[in-house]
Design a protein around this motif. Sequence first.
Motif, PDB file in Angstrom:
ATOM      1  N   LEU A  78       0.822  -1.214   0.000  1.00 49.04           N
ATOM      2  CA  LEU A  78       0.000   0.000   0.000  1.00 49.04           C
ATOM      3  C   LEU A  78       0.854   1.261   0.000  1.00 49.04           C
ATOM      4  CD1 LEU A  78      -2.868  -0.908   2.493  1.00 49.04           C
ATOM      5  CD2 LEU A  78      -3.029  -0.649   0.017  1.00 49.04           C
ATOM      6  N   GLU A  79       1.990   1.208   0.680  1.00 47.04           N
ATOM      7  CA  GLU A  79       2.891   2.362   0.754  1.00 47.04           C
ATOM      8  C   GLU A  79       3.440   2.719  -0.631  1.00 47.04           C
ATOM      9  OE1 GLU A  79       4.335   4.031   3.920  1.00 47.04           O
ATOM     10  OE2 GLU A  79       2.272   3.463   4.355  1.00 47.04           O
ATOM     11  N   GLU A  80       3.499   1.747  -1.550  1.00 49.54           N
ATOM     12  CA  GLU A  80       4.055   1.947  -2.880  1.00 49.54           C
ATOM     13  C   GLU A  80       3.014   2.440  -3.884  1.00 49.54           C
ATOM     14  OE1 GLU A  80       5.554  -1.900  -3.907  1.00 49.54           O
ATOM     15  OE2 GLU A  80       6.881  -1.989  -2.161  1.00 49.54           O
ATOM     16  N   LEU A  81       1.739   2.305  -3.566  1.00 47.40           N
ATOM     17  CA  LEU A  81       0.669   2.614  -4.518  1.00 47.40           C
ATOM     18  C   LEU A  81       0.132   4.032  -4.335  1.00 47.40           C
ATOM     19  CD1 LEU A  81      -1.268  -0.775  -4.306  1.00 47.40           C
ATOM     20  CD2 LEU A  81       0.413  -0.060  -6.024  1.00 47.40           C
ATOM     21  N   ASP A  82      -0.477   4.535  -5.395  1.00 50.63           N
ATOM     22  CA  ASP A  82      -1.015   5.890  -5.400  1.00 50.63           C
ATOM     23  C   ASP A  82      -2.534   5.862  -5.232  1.00 50.63           C
ATOM     24  OD1 ASP A  82      -1.094   8.663  -5.652  1.00 50.63           O
ATOM     25  OD2 ASP A  82      -1.239   8.575  -7.839  1.00 50.63           O
ATOM     26  N   LEU A  83      -2.994   6.075  -4.019  1.00 45.09           N
ATOM     27  CA  LEU A  83      -4.422   6.134  -3.680  1.00 45.09           C
ATOM     28  C   LEU A  83      -5.219   4.928  -4.176  1.00 45.09           C
ATOM     29  CD1 LEU A  83      -5.013   9.926  -4.442  1.00 45.09           C
ATOM     30  CD2 LEU A  83      -4.452   8.886  -2.250  1.00 45.09           C
ATOM     31  N   PRO A  84      -4.794   3.727  -3.819  1.00 48.45           N
ATOM     32  CA  PRO A  84      -5.514   2.543  -4.288  1.00 48.45           C
ATOM     33  C   PRO A  84      -6.884   2.402  -3.619  1.00 48.45           C
ATOM     34  CG  PRO A  84      -3.911   1.914  -2.645  1.00 48.45           C
ATOM     35  CD  PRO A  84      -3.691   3.379  -2.921  1.00 48.45           C
ATOM     36  N   LEU A  85      -7.818   1.831  -4.350  1.00 49.55           N
ATOM     37  CA  LEU A  85      -9.117   1.487  -3.785  1.00 49.55           C
ATOM     38  C   LEU A  85      -8.953   0.155  -3.073  1.00 49.55           C
ATOM     39  CD1 LEU A  85     -12.167   2.134  -3.570  1.00 49.55           C
ATOM     40  CD2 LEU A  85     -12.485   0.733  -5.608  1.00 49.55           C
ATOM     41  N   ILE A  86      -9.273   0.147  -1.780  1.00 48.50           N
ATOM     42  CA  ILE A  86      -9.088  -1.074  -0.993  1.00 48.50           C
ATOM     43  C   ILE A  86     -10.345  -1.370  -0.178  1.00 48.50           C
ATOM     44  CG2 ILE A  86      -6.599  -0.705  -0.818  1.00 48.50           C
ATOM     45  CD1 ILE A  86      -7.017   0.087   2.123  1.00 48.50           C
ATOM     46  N   SER A  87     -10.421  -2.612   0.266  1.00 54.52           N
ATOM     47  CA  SER A  87     -11.483  -3.043   1.171  1.00 54.52           C
ATOM     48  C   SER A  87     -10.808  -3.549   2.449  1.00 54.52           C
ATOM     49  CB  SER A  87     -12.293  -4.161   0.520  1.00 54.52           C
ATOM     50  OG  SER A  87     -13.282  -4.633   1.410  1.00 54.52           O
ATOM     51  N   VAL A  88     -11.257  -3.038   3.583  1.00 57.02           N
ATOM     52  CA  VAL A  88     -10.664  -3.384   4.876  1.00 57.02           C
ATOM     53  C   VAL A  88     -11.718  -4.038   5.754  1.00 57.02           C
ATOM     54  CG1 VAL A  88      -9.497  -2.489   6.929  1.00 57.02           C
ATOM     55  CG2 VAL A  88      -9.151  -1.369   4.722  1.00 57.02           C
ATOM     56  N   THR A  89     -11.387  -5.185   6.309  1.00 53.45           N
ATOM     57  CA  THR A  89     -12.236  -5.824   7.312  1.00 53.45           C
ATOM     58  C   THR A  89     -11.586  -5.551   8.666  1.00 53.45           C
ATOM     59  OG1 THR A  89     -12.862  -7.559   5.769  1.00 53.45           O
ATOM     60  CG2 THR A  89     -13.261  -7.996   8.106  1.00 53.45           C
ATOM     61  N   TYR A  90     -12.372  -5.000   9.589  1.00 58.87           N
ATOM     62  CA  TYR A  90     -11.823  -4.635  10.896  1.00 58.87           C
ATOM     63  C   TYR A  90     -12.846  -4.917  11.988  1.00 58.87           C
ATOM     64  CZ  TYR A  90     -14.515  -0.331  10.173  1.00 58.87           C
ATOM     65  OH  TYR A  90     -15.532   0.573   9.948  1.00 58.87           O
ATOM     66  N   PHE A  91     -12.351  -5.026  13.206  1.00 62.69           N
ATOM     67  CA  PHE A  91     -13.187  -5.388  14.349  1.00 62.69           C
ATOM     68  C   PHE A  91     -13.492  -4.137  15.174  1.00 62.69           C
ATOM     69  CE2 PHE A  91     -13.938  -7.069  18.631  1.00 62.69           C
ATOM     70  CZ  PHE A  91     -14.858  -8.068  18.348  1.00 62.69           C
ATOM     71  N   VAL A  92     -14.762  -3.973  15.523  1.00 64.28           N
ATOM     72  CA  VAL A  92     -15.179  -2.861  16.374  1.00 64.28           C
ATOM     73  C   VAL A  92     -15.706  -3.446  17.678  1.00 64.28           C
ATOM     74  CG1 VAL A  92     -16.736  -0.890  16.619  1.00 64.28           C
ATOM     75  CG2 VAL A  92     -15.793  -1.454  14.371  1.00 64.28           C
ATOM     76  N   ALA A  93     -15.010  -3.138  18.774  1.00 66.00           N
ATOM     77  CA  ALA A  93     -15.420  -3.655  20.082  1.00 66.00           C
ATOM     78  C   ALA A  93     -16.726  -3.001  20.519  1.00 66.00           C
ATOM     79  CB  ALA A  93     -14.327  -3.383  21.118  1.00 66.00           C
ATOM     80  N   ASP A  94     -17.572  -3.783  21.162  1.00 62.95           N
ATOM     81  CA  ASP A  94     -18.849  -3.290  21.674  1.00 62.95           C
ATOM     82  C   ASP A  94     -18.611  -2.512  22.966  1.00 62.95           C
ATOM     83  OD1 ASP A  94     -21.972  -3.997  21.194  1.00 62.95           O
ATOM     84  OD2 ASP A  94     -21.545  -3.665  23.311  1.00 62.95           O
ATOM     85  N   GLU A  95     -19.331  -1.420  23.134  1.00 61.89           N
ATOM     86  CA  GLU A  95     -19.157  -0.592  24.330  1.00 61.89           C
ATOM     87  C   GLU A  95     -19.847  -1.167  25.564  1.00 61.89           C
ATOM     88  OE1 GLU A  95     -20.382   3.358  23.368  1.00 61.89           O
ATOM     89  OE2 GLU A  95     -18.799   3.620  21.887  1.00 61.89           O
TER      90      GLU A  95
END
Length: 120
Positions: free
Chosen positions: A54-71
């Motif tokens: 990602l550091e080498e690319l110029d504004l790539p379109l990406i999809s990120v899966t991430y975890f959000v903890a419940d409050e």
Amino acid sequence: MQRYIWQKTDVSGTFAEALTGFEDEIDESARYVEKRKPLTEMQQEALNKTFQKLEELDLPLISVTYFVADEKKTGGVYMKYTGHFRILDMGDRKMKFTEGMEISLDSVDDVRILENENIY
């Protein structure tokens, strides 16, 4: 013979208040959360390689899966975000996107590069 007149407002108001609290408890207990699955060593290596790419690319379109903890509960939910990656901010430990979204690196589980094109 004496008649008693039932006053609906006395009982119904109290009953409605009790139901409101009960409905809130049911909604909270029914809300879905899951335990976060730890990344395997192979998954972590793949993620690190993707971050380097990602550091080498110029504004790539990406999809990120991430975890959000419940409050309120133990666990949380997995979310997916698609956007144009801008920078890895190692000071704040965040992925930053041109759309303004920021995602904590510690919550990322997967990154997919969808395309590499400059949007400007």
